[in-house]
Design an enzyme around this catalytic site. Sequence first.
Site, PDB file in Angstrom:
ATOM      1  CD1 TRP A 126      -2.670   1.616   0.460  1.00 14.53           C
ATOM      2  CD2 TRP A 126      -2.098   1.819   2.605  1.00 14.53           C
ATOM      3  NE1 TRP A 126      -3.420   2.629   0.995  1.00 14.53           N
ATOM      4  CE2 TRP A 126      -3.088   2.777   2.301  1.00 14.53           C
ATOM      5  CE3 TRP A 126      -1.572   1.745   3.900  1.00 14.53           C
ATOM      6  CZ2 TRP A 126      -3.568   3.664   3.261  1.00 14.53           C
ATOM      7  CZ3 TRP A 126      -2.056   2.621   4.852  1.00 14.53           C
ATOM      8  CH2 TRP A 126      -3.046   3.568   4.531  1.00 14.53           C
ATOM      9  CG  ASP A 207      -2.164  -2.730   7.152  1.00 12.19           C
ATOM     10  OD1 ASP A 207      -3.305  -2.697   7.673  1.00 12.19           O
ATOM     11  OD2 ASP A 207      -1.794  -1.905   6.299  1.00 12.19           O
ATOM     12  CB  ALA A 209      -6.702  -2.939   5.901  1.00  8.53           C
ATOM     13  CE  LYS A 242      -9.966  -0.282   3.441  1.00 11.22           C
ATOM     14  NZ  LYS A 242      -8.979   0.507   4.215  1.00 11.22           N
TER      15      LYS A 242
END
Length: 393
Positions: A126, A207, A209, A242
């Site tokens: 990212w 991470d 997400a 999300k």
Amino acid sequence: MLSNLTPQAPDKILMLIEEFKADTRQGKIDLGVGVYKDPQGVTPVMRAVKAAEQRIWEAQTTKAYTGLAGEPEYRAAMARMVLADVPGDRLASVASVGGTGAIRQALELARMANPGLTVHVSDPTWPNHLSIMKFMGLPFLEYRYFDNATRGVDFEGMKADIARAGKGDVVLLHGCCHNPTGANLTPGQWQEIVAMLDKSGAVPLIDLAYQGFGDGLDADAEATRLVARSLPEVLIAASCSKNFGIYRERTGILMALAGTTAARDLSQGAMAYLNRQNFSFPPDHGARIVSTILTDDALRADWQAELEDVRNTMLGLRDQLAAELRSLSGSDRFDFIAHHRGMFSRLGATPEQVQALKSDAAIYMVGDSRLNIAGLNRDTVPVLARAIIDAGI
């Protein structure tokens, strides 16, 4: 003073959004922006979120500050969702300003603990990971991850590069649904990475997400849980943007698993201190929505059912696109799209081919050929498939 500032490079994704808005062609398709969209092109408010907000509105009597670390109920509920069996004697946590804020706080914490660290990050990753580290002046090394030929993980290259990580370094890993490639490690490969980190003493920063967007809420957390069970020190940055669809509420959490109770207490104090320095008290509304849902059986069941609908919609689009491309190309070279997970896949196209998709077919994606599967619907999948073949990808 302000005249001494230098212009900042514009964010490429934000530029792409503006370019898409200005395009007057009918039938244009936005596969660039990284947010979930339903088949009508809307990022909906989930049913359970609406219900939780109603309850909060009816019951809340104050907007006074919460604690520096955020509400304990939220932190406990998130720890259960991510880790299942919460190791309370090892766990420190703070609410953060989204998943991005959790990443930033994790890197700040790691630097406080080891000013000489190097961060090891996947190539690609990212873009904001790199941007944050560059802004902080943190040294980092990229490890090989994506094989552009197979559109899968270059695992041998990854292992060779991660072997450079030393004791006290940080290795940034995507817990599931790798952004931007969609290519994930297998359970066996995760085991190998854990063994390498255990041997080197490097600290994983996970991470997380997209929990719930890949293979399911618990399945997507399995790698993170494996790491947490296996290693003495782990950092986890989780986002609710999300899976709860609350992007604008900026709801995230940083968790630190320490090897001893004393180290846990030191971590908790340092993380609360960092919150105070960077934004004082964390935002509460999104966190309260999440804790309301996760601690109520009916709301949680409805939320998980809607999250499953979201996940299965994306899987269906993946299967449809792979099948369309198999039919048009007469080969299986695009089957990787069906195997990838999460919102994104990386096509492995050249920048010139991505430009051709935009110029010739009004199809917008990031220059590295990352496409957002959730930007499609059943009617636009054949349009994209034909454009991909026409662009010579």
